[in-house]
Motif scaffolding. Structure first.
Motif, short mmCIF file in Angstrom:
data_model
loop_
_atom_site.label_atom_id
_atom_site.label_comp_id
_atom_site.label_asym_id
_atom_site.label_seq_id
_atom_site.Cartn_x
_atom_site.Cartn_y
_atom_site.Cartn_z
N ASP A 1 27.87 25.58 42.74
CA ASP A 1 27.40 26.36 44.26
C ASP A 1 26.66 27.74 43.81
O ASP A 1 25.78 27.99 45.35
N TYR A 2 25.94 28.14 42.79
CA TYR A 2 25.23 29.55 42.62
C TYR A 2 23.35 29.34 41.56
O TYR A 2 24.42 28.34 40.52
N LEU B 1 32.72 36.92 47.19
CA LEU B 1 31.89 36.30 46.77
C LEU B 1 31.69 35.69 48.48
O LEU B 1 30.05 35.47 49.31
N GLU B 2 32.59 34.99 49.03
CA GLU B 2 32.24 34.68 50.05
C GLU B 2 32.52 34.67 51.47
O GLU B 2 32.38 34.38 52.29
N ARG B 3 32.90 35.95 51.15
CA ARG B 3 33.08 37.35 52.33
C ARG B 3 31.98 37.30 53.10
O ARG B 3 30.66 37.25 52.38
N PRO B 4 31.98 37.21 54.61
CA PRO B 4 30.86 37.26 55.64
C PRO B 4 31.05 38.62 55.21
O PRO B 4 30.92 39.60 55.24
N PHE C 1 30.52 29.13 38.65
CA PHE C 1 29.57 29.51 39.21
C PHE C 1 28.66 28.41 39.94
O PHE C 1 28.27 28.63 40.84
N GLU D 1 34.77 34.69 43.46
CA GLU D 1 34.85 33.47 43.99
C GLU D 1 34.99 34.32 46.09
O GLU D 1 34.38 33.71 46.20
N THR D 2 36.26 34.92 46.00
CA THR D 2 37.06 35.21 47.10
C THR D 2 35.19 36.01 47.52
O THR D 2 35.59 36.28 48.91
N HIS E 1 23.69 38.96 43.78
CA HIS E 1 24.01 39.16 43.52
C HIS E 1 24.52 39.42 42.11
O HIS E 1 23.87 38.47 41.54
#
Length: 262
Positions: free
Chosen positions: A46-47, A258-261, A43, A255-256, A89
């Motif tokens: 991206d983080y 954390l990418e949720r709106p 990660f 990953e999925t 997060h």
């Protein structure tokens, strides 16, 4: 890296190659920040990834006084303050999941999302004797006698046989944990109970359990998800350290998520 947090020299590792949102990982009882090495590497592009040793674990000093899970959540808040992180997060495994729940209750505005792995909202009364026995054993005999049975609970036999390179660092971190730090943490976890408060958590929440976890029943993790509105529950083919044993699956789930709106 070291920083003094609430009078305790605390070890942390910060990976911010991506300069993105903060993502903080909290380890299990008898563990250390190294348990997250693989996921941190996944990660960090991206983080801004933070890992740290909970007091009395790894290279973080032992508390001079008994402490609660609330105190451990306070340590995290102070660490984020010291590093200039307004929010994060949050991912916690086992003991780390308890700290994460407490942090989300005590510092709700600082939690962008919550991921709880292999954890409980409370330790039942019948488990008190087990926590007391573990604390007494660590104080009396040190950590080595606890290691074999602990690893059997943490990881399935198939994984232990197939991946000794992953098991050895976990074993080493466990046996190097300060016996008094382990014992004091056992006593803090013994008293943990947020069952009546979880409805106050409103951030996006992911709860993960291991199908073969004999120490923390998957149903106990499911209860956390049921108590938090909108929480998502996933069951992985693993024992207690599901993010380690099913690291690729867990990374994909996280990953999925954390990418949720929001």
């Amino acid at each position: 890296m070291q920083v003094n947090i609430n009078g305790i020299e605390t070890r942390y590792v910060l990976s911010n190659e991506g300069g993105g949102p903060w993502l903080t990982f909290i380890h299990q009882l008898g563990g250390g920040l190294s348990v997250w090495d693989q996921l941190a590497g996944y990660f960090r592009d991206d983080y801004t990834v933070l890992r740290y040793d909970v007091r009395g674990h790894g290279q973080t000093e032992l508390s001079k006084e008994p402490f609660s899970v609330g105190d451990l959540a306070g340590d995290l808040a102070a660490l984020l303050d010291a590093l200039g992180a307004p929010s994060t997060h949050l991912v916690g495994m086992s003991m780390g999941g308890m700290i994460a729940q407490q942090f989300a209750l005590d510092h709700s505005s600082r939690v962008d999302s919550l991921t709880i792995a292999d954890s409980v909202a409370a330790n039942p009364p019948e488990a008190r004797a087990t926590w007391d026995q573990r604390a007494a054993s660590a104080r009396r005999d040190g950590m080595a006698p606890l290691a074999a049975a602990t690893l059997e609970r943490w990881l399935t036999e198939d994984f232990r046989v197939a991946h000794p390179e992953a098991v050895e660092p976990i074993h080493e971190a466990l046996t190097r944990t300060l016996p008094e730090g382990y014992a004091m943490a056992c006593e803090a976890l013994r008293e943990f109970d947020v069952r009546g408060k979880l409805g106050a958590i409103h951030c996006p929440t992911l709860v993960v359990a291991g199908r073969h976890d004999t120490g923390t029943r998957p149903a106990a993790s499911q209860e956390i998800a049921d108590a938090i509105e909108g929480a998502h529950f996933e069951l992985l083919d693993a024992a207690h350290l599901a993010p380690v044993e099913q690291s690729q699956r867990f990374a994909a789930l996280l990953e999925t998520f954390l990418e949720r709106p929001v």
